[in-house]
Every structure is written in structure tokens, then in C-alpha cells.
Scaffold this active site. Structure first.
Site, PDB file in Angstrom:
ATOM      1  N   SER A  34       0.610  -1.791  -0.101  1.00  0.00           N
ATOM      2  CA  SER A  34       0.249   0.258  -0.372  1.00  0.00           C
ATOM      3  C   SER A  34       0.738   1.155   0.528  1.00  0.00           C
ATOM      4  CB  SER A  34      -0.972   0.143   1.235  1.00  0.00           C
ATOM      5  OG  SER A  34      -0.460  -0.441   2.643  1.00  0.00           O
ATOM      6  N   ASP A 322      -2.998   8.242   7.795  1.00  0.00           N
ATOM      7  CA  ASP A 322      -3.491   7.123   9.000  1.00  0.00           C
ATOM      8  C   ASP A 322      -2.611   6.340   9.682  1.00  0.00           C
ATOM      9  OD1 ASP A 322      -2.817   5.072   6.180  1.00  0.00           O
ATOM     10  OD2 ASP A 322      -4.187   4.809   5.890  1.00  0.00           O
ATOM     11  N   HIS A 325      -0.308   4.578   7.247  1.00  0.00           N
ATOM     12  CA  HIS A 325       0.761   5.225   5.738  1.00  0.00           C
ATOM     13  C   HIS A 325       0.928   7.106   5.887  1.00  0.00           C
ATOM     14  CE1 HIS A 325      -2.024   2.332   4.301  1.00  0.00           C
ATOM     15  NE2 HIS A 325      -1.219   1.727   3.879  1.00  0.00           N
TER      16      HIS A 325
END
Length: 356
Positions: A34, A322, A325
Site C-alpha cells: 500500500s 492514517d 501511511h
């Protein structure tokens, strides 16, 4: 940090001299999770690891979520801009007629790990093995387009960026309900990781990859999803020690592969010190908060920034977007650091520079 500078030197020199079949621009193929995904999981109907909803992308061009797990750009996006190329599109968005097969593709998938079982509770994601299979299919498409010889040269000349391993800890070994954390000691687990990675990198080499940059792990013990496990909200030193061991083992693996595989130029990009300094000294870089995230997330249900989450007013103040990240602003600092490291290759690598 000398290894990092070598890795970036390979990037720039390749950009300046490589002549792929259809373009004089640098061709990049990106494998990852991600941190580098640009939207592959949007095409996986049942994936729970998606970022195609607000507030993701709020600071990206157009202000809409694209599948990037941040409020704006990934480090890969920023580096692509610095290199004067477009950020490679997600593999699953392409048809076989797309020219992107010749100009670069992003295979990264949120939730992916080195191990197949990593992130299994996300239901759908492209594991590293899946991503390698996607690259194998990519080479078949390239061969059909330009022929065997040109296809082999094309993949030999391309650059390969690989960034995986974070989920093998955060969404596997550190999870009490995952078998690997119960079955293995860390010594056994890191051996499993690096032996699996050895086989995967050897496979990529056999498919034609020669210039590979593997991005080491950052201080995972300091990301918000791990800090909440500490009563004092401090970094988890044990997790960081494990990460450093993985990084050290991976460096040695790449050195060994370079010795054994003719023409291999596998490099390790060690971003751990830069990320740790950014977290420990946020005000030096223009940030105010590094111990929690801009988007107020519930780490018990995934730690993602959902549409009903509360978003901070001043996003540029936060290192983290978040629970997992970095923010767009932090990604900018870290991307700038990669390039400043190259430009100062004759002297010790500098710390990241503050925002202007």
C-alpha cells in the site's frame, strides 16, 4: 547510506543512457504494497484493502481517491515527476493493447507481502508471487508486441523498484490471530522471509530483471498502529529491532545475489534512518505531529481513513495520514531526501531537508 546512493545512481544513469524499444525514457516496473499502490486493488471486487473512497486522495490532482493510501501522492509519484516520467499505471487497469506495457507498470497491491499468507484477511490482494506472475504475463505481451530479442533487451534495460515486507510484520507476524506469529520465533520468521525473498528475486532475474532497487523497511514500531499498543504511545523498540534485522539480512541477500547472478545489479535503499529522524524530529522538517495520524482512525478495525472518520484541519502538520501511511507532505520530504542523497554522493548522506 552508500548503498542508497548507489541505487539512485543506477536510476539516473539508466534514465540517461537506456534506450528501450519504443521510448528513450526510463522504464520502471514497481512491485509493492500500500505504500506504493496506485489503484490495483480497485479492480479486486472483494478486497478489503482499498483506498478508493474519501478522504484518500483529498490532496491529489482532482481531489478524488485513486486507490493511493494517502491524502495525495506516493513517494513513487514524486520520484517519477523528478525523473520526468509519468507515474506507471496499475497493472489491473490495462488491456493488452495499452502502450504502458512498454513504458512501465505498477503491480503494487495494498495488503501484499513477501509471504502468500500475509494479509489473507483482506480477502483479495496481489501477493508478491501474484505480482511476479503479472510481470511474467507482461513480458509475454511485450514479446508479442516487439519480438523475443527486443523484449529481452527491454526488460533487461528497465528499472525495478520493490518495496515489500511491512505487511509481513504488521498484518502477519504481529497479529495474535495469525499462525506465523504463534508458530515461529522471530529468528525463524526472518529466515522464512529472506529465503522466500531469495527465491522470488531469483525468479524476477530469470524473467529478465537486472537493475533492481529493494526498499528496506522503515521503523514500523513508530507508526501509529503500533504506538497505540504502548501505554505511553512510544515507539515499540522490539518491533524496530526486528525490522533492522530484516533489513540487515536483506542487504546480505542482495550482495549474495549480485555475486551469483551474472549482470545482476540489485541494490538496497535504506530509508530507515531518514524516516526515524523525521518521526523523532518532526518540527525540524516543518511538521508538528508524528505520534498519531491526521485522519482519526480506529486501529481495531483496520486503521484506514473511512468516510466517517474525522480528518484533521491542517494536514501539512502531520507526518502520518492514517495509522500506517505517511502524508503527502512527508512523502515529499522523503522523496527529496532520496535525490539529495544522490546529489551529495561524494560526501556522507545528509538528513532530509525541511520544507521550504
Amino acid at each position: 547510506m552508500m548503498i542508497l546512493r548507489l541505487a539512485l545512481a543506477i536510476v539516473i544513469s539508466t534514465y540517461a543512457t537506456a534506450q528501450p524499444a519504443s521510448t528513450s525514457s526510463l522504464v520502471t516496473y514497481i512491485f509493492g504494497d500500500s505504500l506504493t499502490e496506485v489503484g490495483n486493488n480497485n479492480f479486486l471486487q472483494y478486497s478489503l484493502a482499498r483506498a478508493d473512497f474519501p478522504y484518500y486522495g483529498v490532496d491529489f490532482s482532482g481531489g478524488k481517491a485513486t486507490g493511493r493510501f494517502t491524502n495525495g501522492r506516493t513517494i513513487g509519484d514524486i520520484i517519477s515527476t523528478k525523473l520526468g516520467i509519468l507515474s506507471p499505471p496499475p497493472y489491473l487497469s490495462l488491456s493488452q493493447n495499452d502502450d504502458a506495457f512498454l513504458s512501465g507498470i505498477n503491480y503494487a497491491s495494498g495488503g501484499a507481502g513477501i509471504l502468500n499468507e500475509t494479509g489473507i484477511y483482506f480477502i483479495q490482494r496481489l501477493t508478491f508471487n501474484d505480482q511476479i506472475n503479472c510481470f511474467k504475463k507482461t513480458k509475454e505481451v511485450i514479446r508479442a508486441k516487439i519480438g523475443d530479442g527486443a523484449a529481452n533487451k527491454h526488460v533487461n534495460d528497465a528499472m525495478y523498484f520493490i518495496g515489500l515486507g511491512s505487511n509481513d510484520y504488521v498484518n502477519n507476524f504481529l497479529q495474535p490471530f495469525m499462525a506465523d506469529g504463534q508458530q515461529y520465533t522471530h529468528d525463524e520468521f526472518v529466515e522464512l522471509l529472506t529465503s522466500t525473498l531469495h527465491n522470488q528475486l531469483t525468479t524476477i532475474y530469470k524473467l529478465g530483471a537486472r537493475k533492481v532497487i529493494f526498499h528496506g523497511l522503515g521503523p514500523l514500531g513508530c507508526i501509529p498502529s503500533q504506538r497505540v499498543k504502548s501505554k505511553t504511545r512510544m515507539c515499540l523498540n522490539r518491533v524496530n529491532e526486528w525490522v533492522l534485522e530484516f533489513n540487515s539480512r536483506t542487504k546480505k541477500l542482495l550482495i549474495d545475489l549480485n555475486k551469483r547472478l551474472p549482470g545482476a545489479k540489485f541494490s538496497f535503499a535504506d530509508t530507515y534512518p531518514a524516516v526515524l529522524d523525521l518521526i523523532n524530529n518532526p518540527t525540524h522538517y516543518g511538521f508538528k505531529i508524528a505520534n498519531t495520524s491526521c485522519c482519526n482512525v480506529d486501529t481495531s478495525v483496520g486503521g484506514l481513513c473511512l468516510p466517517n472518520s474525522k480528518m484533521c484541519k491542517n494536514r501539512q502538520d502531520f507526518v502520518f495520514w492514517d495509522a500506517f501511511h505517511p502524508s503527502d507532505s512527508a512523502n515529499q520530504i522523503l522523496a527529496d531526501h532520496l535525490f539529495s542523497s544522490l546529489l551529495s554522493s561524494s560526501s556522507p548522506s545528509p538528513a532530509p531537508k525541511p520544507r521550504q
